[in-house]
Motif scaffolding. Sequence first.
Motif, PDB file in Angstrom:
ATOM      1  N   SER A 103      -9.167   3.679   5.602  1.00 51.02           N
ATOM      2  CA  SER A 103      -8.909   3.355   6.951  1.00 51.02           C
ATOM      3  C   SER A 103      -7.942   2.435   6.322  1.00 51.02           C
ATOM      4  CB  SER A 103      -9.502   2.070   7.555  1.00 51.02           C
ATOM      5  OG  SER A 103     -11.000   2.980   8.159  1.00 51.02           O
ATOM      6  N   ILE A 104      -7.371   1.634   5.891  1.00 45.04           N
ATOM      7  CA  ILE A 104      -5.831   1.038   5.089  1.00 45.04           C
ATOM      8  C   ILE A 104      -5.142   1.896   5.770  1.00 45.04           C
ATOM      9  CG2 ILE A 104      -4.759  -0.507   4.426  1.00 45.04           C
ATOM     10  CD1 ILE A 104      -7.268  -2.389   4.295  1.00 45.04           C
ATOM     11  N   GLY A 107      -4.189   4.435   8.446  1.00 45.20           N
ATOM     12  CA  GLY A 107      -3.223   3.934   9.467  1.00 45.20           C
ATOM     13  C   GLY A 107      -2.043   3.451   9.304  1.00 45.20           C
ATOM     14  N   THR A 108      -2.012   2.877   8.246  1.00 39.15           N
ATOM     15  CA  THR A 108      -0.712   2.276   7.670  1.00 39.15           C
ATOM     16  C   THR A 108       0.073   3.386   7.559  1.00 39.15           C
ATOM     17  OG1 THR A 108      -1.818   2.373   5.289  1.00 39.15           O
ATOM     18  CG2 THR A 108      -0.778  -0.018   6.845  1.00 39.15           C
ATOM     19  N   ASN A 138      -2.226  -7.146   7.557  1.00 38.19           N
ATOM     20  CA  ASN A 138      -2.588  -7.146   8.318  1.00 38.19           C
ATOM     21  C   ASN A 138      -3.959  -5.855   8.827  1.00 38.19           C
ATOM     22  OD1 ASN A 138      -1.126  -8.526  10.851  1.00 38.19           O
ATOM     23  ND2 ASN A 138       0.128  -8.533   9.166  1.00 38.19           N
ATOM     24  N   ALA A 139      -3.390  -5.209   7.909  1.00 36.56           N
ATOM     25  CA  ALA A 139      -5.012  -3.691   8.826  1.00 36.56           C
ATOM     26  C   ALA A 139      -5.896  -4.325   7.684  1.00 36.56           C
ATOM     27  CB  ALA A 139      -4.007  -2.377   8.281  1.00 36.56           C
ATOM     28  N   THR A 143      -9.919  -4.781   9.571  1.00 33.16           N
ATOM     29  CA  THR A 143     -10.490  -3.898   8.376  1.00 33.16           C
ATOM     30  C   THR A 143     -11.772  -4.251   8.548  1.00 33.16           C
ATOM     31  OG1 THR A 143      -8.760  -1.620   8.554  1.00 33.16           O
ATOM     32  CG2 THR A 143     -10.616  -1.367   7.329  1.00 33.16           C
ATOM     33  N   ALA A 233      -0.826  -0.948  13.466  1.00 32.90           N
ATOM     34  CA  ALA A 233      -1.717  -0.102  12.224  1.00 32.90           C
ATOM     35  C   ALA A 233      -2.797  -0.697  12.373  1.00 32.90           C
ATOM     36  CB  ALA A 233      -0.633  -0.492  10.825  1.00 32.90           C
ATOM     37  N   SER A 234      -2.661  -1.836  12.409  1.00 29.28           N
ATOM     38  CA  SER A 234      -3.949  -2.722  12.931  1.00 29.28           C
ATOM     39  C   SER A 234      -4.770  -1.664  13.621  1.00 29.28           C
ATOM     40  CB  SER A 234      -3.714  -4.033  13.398  1.00 29.28           C
ATOM     41  OG  SER A 234      -3.514  -4.684  11.997  1.00 29.28           O
ATOM     42  N   SER A 237      -6.094   2.149  12.105  1.00 34.32           N
ATOM     43  CA  SER A 237      -6.664   1.311  10.644  1.00 34.32           C
ATOM     44  C   SER A 237      -8.535   0.711  10.972  1.00 34.32           C
ATOM     45  CB  SER A 237      -6.745  -0.025   9.794  1.00 34.32           C
ATOM     46  OG  SER A 237      -5.550   0.628   8.904  1.00 34.32           O
ATOM     47  N   SER A 238      -8.339  -0.291  11.878  1.00 33.47           N
ATOM     48  CA  SER A 238      -9.850  -0.517  12.869  1.00 33.47           C
ATOM     49  C   SER A 238     -10.933   0.633  13.456  1.00 33.47           C
ATOM     50  CB  SER A 238     -10.257  -1.979  13.475  1.00 33.47           C
ATOM     51  OG  SER A 238      -8.956  -1.526  14.704  1.00 33.47           O
TER      52      SER A 238
END
Length: 264
Positions: A103-104, A107-108, A138-139, A143, A233-234, A237-238
Amino acid sequence: MDLEWMHEFLKGMIKPLLATAVVLMAVLLSYFQKLGLECEMIYSILRAFLQLSVIGFVLQFIFSQHRSVWIILAYLFMVSVAGYTAGQRAKHVPRGKYVAGVSILAGTSVTMLLLVVLNVFPFTPRFIIPVAGMMVGNAMTVTGVTMKRLRDDIKMQLNLVETALALGATPRQATFQQVKRALVIALSPVLDNAKTVGLIALPGAMTGLIMGGASPLEAIQLQIVVMNMLIGASTLSSIVSTYLCWPAFFTPAYQLETKVFSSN
């Protein structure tokens, strides 16, 4: 061999060492208040001191290179550590570290790709690694909170979710409110920070630029970019983490995997 850089490094560490006086104050306060945090405080600051020193030398090496592979390796290392840490927060989610890591990464990497394509940042270690670090950090937090909150909310409302599934709802439909609540709770600190940025405290990137000699106008330009990329990004990722959690929460027959929710 030129050791001038080592001399400059040791000279520059004088102020950080002097700043440990405030940690000593905290240790003394903990001791007199009988909080029992003295050893943890000392361990934490020593570990931070060691980690940052090592990272400083690593970054110094990477910045002196001109190969993209070092950027990618540094980025993947940060994602791996972040995925492990976020997975630890959501330890009751099966394959939580894998879910968090993917996920991270999703997103990033997508956010970073957009920034590079739009020429917001050049693809160089000096820009990409610090920016990626902020996004990954932050991600990681968002997450981990999303995964833990989603699992806990479904556990608290098992009967409601099972009823929805029995009536023909898909896992997404049956857990829509739980997913929404988990995402809102996880993303709220990021959004609140964006609303109050500059009013309560100057963010780290902006402060660093100003202290480094940049004008406040240049600093706010970078900070606006940073806030935008952190939100993007957050959020991505979430959301990805909620989709990746479902295979562990439900059976192929769209039934709740009760063993996932049996532990506290």
